[in-house]
Design an enzyme around this catalytic site. Structure first.
Site, PDB file in Angstrom:
ATOM      1  N   LEU A 160       0.922  -1.185  -0.024  1.00 50.10           N
ATOM      2  CA  LEU A 160      -0.097   0.083   0.134  1.00 50.10           C
ATOM      3  C   LEU A 160       0.946   1.174  -0.014  1.00 50.10           C
ATOM      4  CD1 LEU A 160      -2.717   1.734   0.139  1.00 50.10           C
ATOM      5  CD2 LEU A 160      -2.384   1.241   2.709  1.00 50.10           C
ATOM      6  N   ASP A 161       1.677   1.460   1.047  1.00 48.25           N
ATOM      7  CA  ASP A 161       2.508   2.558   1.209  1.00 48.25           C
ATOM      8  C   ASP A 161       3.673   2.136   1.996  1.00 48.25           C
ATOM      9  OD1 ASP A 161       3.954   4.916   1.729  1.00 48.25           O
ATOM     10  OD2 ASP A 161       2.254   5.832   2.977  1.00 48.25           O
ATOM     11  N   PRO A 162       4.796   1.777   1.042  1.00 47.19           N
ATOM     12  CA  PRO A 162       4.734   1.801  -0.287  1.00 47.19           C
ATOM     13  C   PRO A 162       4.107   0.795  -1.088  1.00 47.19           C
ATOM     14  CG  PRO A 162       6.828   0.797   0.703  1.00 47.19           C
ATOM     15  CD  PRO A 162       5.873   1.034   1.800  1.00 47.19           C
ATOM     16  N   ASP A 176       0.863   3.925  -3.592  1.00 51.54           N
ATOM     17  CA  ASP A 176       1.141   5.051  -3.678  1.00 51.54           C
ATOM     18  C   ASP A 176       2.096   5.555  -4.883  1.00 51.54           C
ATOM     19  OD1 ASP A 176       2.831   3.786  -2.454  1.00 51.54           O
ATOM     20  OD2 ASP A 176       3.829   5.476  -1.249  1.00 51.54           O
TER      21      ASP A 176
END
Length: 951
Positions: free
Chosen positions: A628-630, A633
């Site tokens: 997800l993050d990272p 994004d």
């Protein structure tokens, strides 16, 4: 013929054979030899024969008895063979030699015969192994036309020229239909498929008529100049070029194709003939040596997809490809080439759109699935000659509309021009037919009586494989499953090469925690993927694997058993690590050792970067930062950046926030947070340092809790009470993302308002310490949370709760919200502590239970990008990208989906060859992020964009 038969003078066969061009080595044995031509039954379209009537006439004049099975499908009528002296006979079992074009059905394979046909067995094609077995069992001497080659390895008997002609007519026909679907009527619409014409001359006349219209300027300007690239210079390429030359043409060097795309004329069609020296580059220095590339093709790579394919309108591929040779177009290459491109040289007018990309069509006459055109994994047919292939590996035979490139890859194209193909093939076969006719499968193979052309083409004889083809037996003995390997000959040197693949792709998933479930579920949708869930906790792994028939589990403690982990990696095609980031370097080292690809959702840390060159040497892909993050994004940011750059703009700022949260209705605790993943990771991140760029100035925040003093109110979603703080080093993303013009670059973490303040209080109380504390030793006396807090403050452990609150109030900056939060979290209670040695480990263990999601509750993920853009005309705007994803109480959490699915999709892309870049990589290339975003939408992970004008 009749006067000769009536003559009383003895027939001088030697003189007759000499006049007919029969080699003197062929001698009449006393009994007339018999040759049979079998009926073709491999395809309803197959109308060819290995010999035409004129060739049969030569044989019968030389005393060969020719039998022919009746067939009304054969292009030459049966009567023409009768007139040539052949005998029509259904039962051809009396003939010692039987020839055809395509494979013989096993039930029609007579024992103790010599057969000559295209067997399609030399690469170990699994579908034809029963035929090969039958040839051995029934003592068949099998001669394969495909292996009849001269001293240089060039095939001497083939339909190549007419494959080229038919293929070129077909692709021009398809080009007209494809362009029409894209909104352009062109002269190519008047060209039909090759089998519509009585002969190639009629087809070439249709091409000539289209060329006349092109010369008169009847091509739409919106299409721009057309260029056709021919690979190779052999018979296939020459046949295709004969058709091409009926158009108004101009040949150019492949180096000039880029200029042609910009400034070429629309009153002609450009052609470029590409040979290996035009695009093969030595890996070490970019050089080229013909002799070396013949012997060691693995030392070279191809620049075709980078330097040539993007500027071609049509690719006509006619090269023979060996497995260790560079591919012309790989799957990742196709993703790049087939993306919509900014093409200012292609003007568009109202109602006449320009093309989505320059490459419109590929005619893969070589028809080698997975070969030089890697994404062409199955042949098309005469019934369905075309398919559209898009950058996301979708194929469509239903329509000429939609994204992608039109592909024609018919594996029996010459049968569309059967009369000419038969005559041409027979002409090439005749010099060798005499020694074939003399072959006796019941006798030992006497190689001295055969030319090397025929000898090297004998695959089976006397009940076994011949020396040149023993590798097939070796392969089957070692693998026991033919589909596990591909064997082939280097077409020039006859050098045998064997490559090994596996019938199933084996994947090991390290970790069976929160995000593993959607990842394993996604991979197990493909029954050809075998997943092993490896975890130190048996029940977690066992429960997850039990849901799928192609999943298994194993117990591996990565901290304790390096050998156990090594064994799992050694036997796998891919390792997915969902373990703590501190373990990834150790896992990557094992993957490098065993040449196993790897995927992780965590940051590409310095210790992993240091392994990049080792991973490249091991020829493996290690994909990082794909969660997800990272992760997501990156995908959303790069999609916007590339679009802006493609259209001439530049990025002036980039601010991104992301966070996983409880849904608002379940945000019912003073921390405003619940844990669907490791509490330790979530809390320790607040103790880190950060660096970011704002308005050209670099700001640094020291570690140790200062992040919590740099909190910003976030109002992009007014319905949520959000705050955010900087995350790690944002400044590196100027280079990572290629946004050198950006004056502001900030990546941050999202939380509900109040989280940072309460977390600061926990830190100020010393609860984030990683140092062992005497009171938390697992063999020490029992202690309550209130007693422990008093201990941390150096106070007596039996104080009244009200006095403890007053002391805490002084310790946490006289902040009543922090004191109230400690109380509501139960940290001022008389609840005994489950001691874990350090304050941080003890607290996170406690909160993992205290603040966990309960049944029926759901979580939430919010991701926001604000991207400043300046266009060429000076206009400025702010692009807003929002992704909001909720968890499903009866399914997966939002965090599990948004980490697990992108990780799974990237893993599948590596397994399928869609990602081939080697070393330590990130998902920043368009051929990676675009298909992942598209596939995430299918899984319900979507996003929205909006724009605010700034001037």
């Amino acid at each position: 013929m009749i006067p000769l038969l009536r003559s009383k003078r003895p027939l001088n066969l030697a003189a007759l054979r000499s006049s007919l061009g029969v080699p003197c080595a062929w001698k009449h044995t006393g009994n007339a030899r018999t040759l049979a031509i079998r009926r073709e039954d491999q395809s309803v379209w197959e109308r060819r024969a290995p010999l035409g009537p004129e060739h049969v006439r030569k044989l019968t004049k030389a005393g060969v008895r020719v039998l022919i099975q009746p067939s009304n499908r054969r292009a030459y009528p049966l009567q023409s063979y009768v007139h040539a002296g052949a005998v029509v006979q259904e039962d051809i079992s009396e003939a010692p030699v039987i020839i055809g074009v395509k494979q013989v059905p096993v039930d029609q394979l007579y024992p103790n015969k010599t057969y000559c046909f295209f067997s399609h067995t030399i690469k170990g094609q699994e579908a034809n192994m029963p035929l090969l077995d039958a040839c051995i069992e029934r003592n068949v001497r099998l001669i394969d036309y495909e292996r009849m080659c001269d001293e240089k390895g060039q095939r001497v008997v083939a339909f190549g020229k007419y494959a080229g002609k038919a293929g070129m007519i077909n692709i021009l026909h398809g080009l007209g239909l494809r362009l029409l679907a894209l909104g352009h009527h062109t002269p190519f619409m008047h060209i039909g498929p090759a089998h519509n014409y009585r002969n190639s001359g009629m087809g070439m006349q249709a091409v000539r008529d289209a060329g006349y219209e092109i010369a008169l300027g009847m091509m739409p300007r919106s299409i721009g100049p057309l260029s056709i690239v021919f690979t190779g210079s052999g018979n296939v390429s020459q046949g295709a070029q004969e058709v091409f030359q009926e158009l108004p043409f101009e040949y150019v060097d492949s180096k000039d194709l880029a200029e042609v795309a910009k400034a070429g004329s629309i009153n002609k069609v450009y052609g470029a003939v590409v040979s290996r020296e035009d695009h093969w580059k030595r890996v070490s220095d970019g050089g080229f040596d013909y002799k070396e590339c013949e012997e060691f093709p693995e030392r070279y790579y191809s620049a075709f997809a980078k330097d040539i394919a993007p500027y071609a309108s049509v690719i006509v591929n006619g090269i023979y490809w060996a497995v260790n040779s560079p591919k012309l177009v790989t799957i990742p290459d196709a993703k790049r080439i087939l993306q919509p491109t900014y093409t200012p040289w292609l003007p568009s007018s109202e109602g006449s759109p320009s093309l989505p990309h320059r490459l419109l069509a590929i005619c893969d006459i070589s028809a080698d699935p997975g070969g030089s055109i890697e994404f062409m994994t199955e042949c098309t047919t005469i019934d369905y000659p075309f398919c559209l292939y898009d950058a996301d590996q979708h194929r469509s035979r239903e329509s000429f509309s939609g994204p992608g490139v039109l592909v024609c890859s018919i594996d029996n194209m010459p049968t569309q021009l059967p009369l000419e193909a038969t005559d041409y093939f027979g002409y090439l076969l005749m010099p060798y037919i005499w020694e074939i006719v003399n072959s006796d499968a019941e006798q030992a193979l006497d190689e001295s009586k055969m030319s090397h052309v025929v000898r090297n083409a004998i695959i089976t004889s006397n009940g076994s494989l011949t020396d040149n083809y023993e590798y097939i037996a070796e392969l089957r003995q070692t693998s026991n499953v033919l589909s596990r390997a591909t064997c082939y000959f280097n077409s020039r040197s006859m050098k045998k090469v064997t490559t090994s693949t596996k019938p199933q792709k084996k994947v090991v998933v390290l970790g069976a925690g929160y995000v593993s479930a959607p990842l394993v579920e996604y991979l197990c949708r493909d029954e050809n993927v075998q997943v092993t869930v490896a975890s130190a906790i048996q029940k977690e792994a066992e429960d997850l694997a039990a849901k799928y028939s192609n999943a298994d589990y194993t117990v591996v403690d990565v901290y304790e058993s390096v050998s156990g982990l090594s064994n799992q990696i050694k036997d796998s095609d891919l390792v997915i690590s969902l373990l703590p980031y501190s373990l990834h370097a150790k896992i990557a080292e094992l993957c490098i050792e065993h040449q196993t690809n790897m995927v992780t959702a965590s940051y590409l840390l310095p210790e992993l970067r240091e392994l990049h060159h080792e991973a490249v040497k091991a020829n493996i892909t290690v994909m990082n930062e794909i969660g997800l993050d990272p992760g997501i994004d990156h995908l959303l940011a790069m999609e916007c950046f590339d679009e802006v750059r493609l259209n001439g703009g530049k990025i002036t700022s980039f601010v991104s926030y992301c966070g996983g949260l409880p849904a608002p209705e379940h945000c019912d605790n003073p921390l405003r947070y619940k844990f669907s993943w490791s509490p330790r990771s979530a809390l320790i991140g607040t103790m880190g340092w950060a660096r970011y760029l704002r308005d050209g100035q670099v700001y640094e925040i020291a570690s140790g809790g200062s992040l919590l003093d740099n909190v910003h109110n976030i109002d992009f979603l007014p319905g949520f009470a959000l705050e955010g703080y900087p995350n790690r080093d944002s400044t590196i993303y100027k280079d990572t993302y290629g946004i050198s013009n950006a004056a502001t670059v900030l990546r941050g973490t999202l939380r509900y308002k109040g989280f940072c303040n309460v977390t600061k209080g926990l830190h100020m109380m010393g609860l984030f310490s990683d140092d062992p504390h005497p009171s938390l030793h697992n063999r020490g006396p029992e202690i309550t949370w209130k007693q422990f807090l008093c201990n941390l403050m150096g106070q007596q452990e039996d104080l009244l709760t009200s006095n403890v609150k007053n002391l805490i109030f002084e310790n946490v900056g006289r902040d009543s919200q922090r004191v109230e939060a400690l109380d509501k979290l139960g940290l001022l209670s008389d609840t005994p502590i489950d001691k874990k040695n350090t304050p941080m480990d003890t607290l996170t263990h406690y909160l993992s239970k205290k603040l966990s999601f309960q049944p029926g509750e759901r979580d939430l993920v919010i991701l926001r990008h604000d991207i400043g853009i300046e266009w060429l005309d000076g206009q400025r705007e702010m692009r807003h990208v929002n992704m909001v994803a909720y968890g499903d109480p009866s399914g997966y959490s939002a965090m599990a989906k948004t980490v697990g699915y992108p990780c799974a999709i990237a893993s599948k892309m590596i397994l399928e060859g869609e990602i081939q870049q080697k070393g330590m990589i990130l998902p920043l290339a368009s051929e990676i992020y675009k298909p992942i975003l598209k596939r995430l939408r299918v899984e319900g992970i979507t996003y929205e964009e909006s724009t605010t004008k700034l001037n």
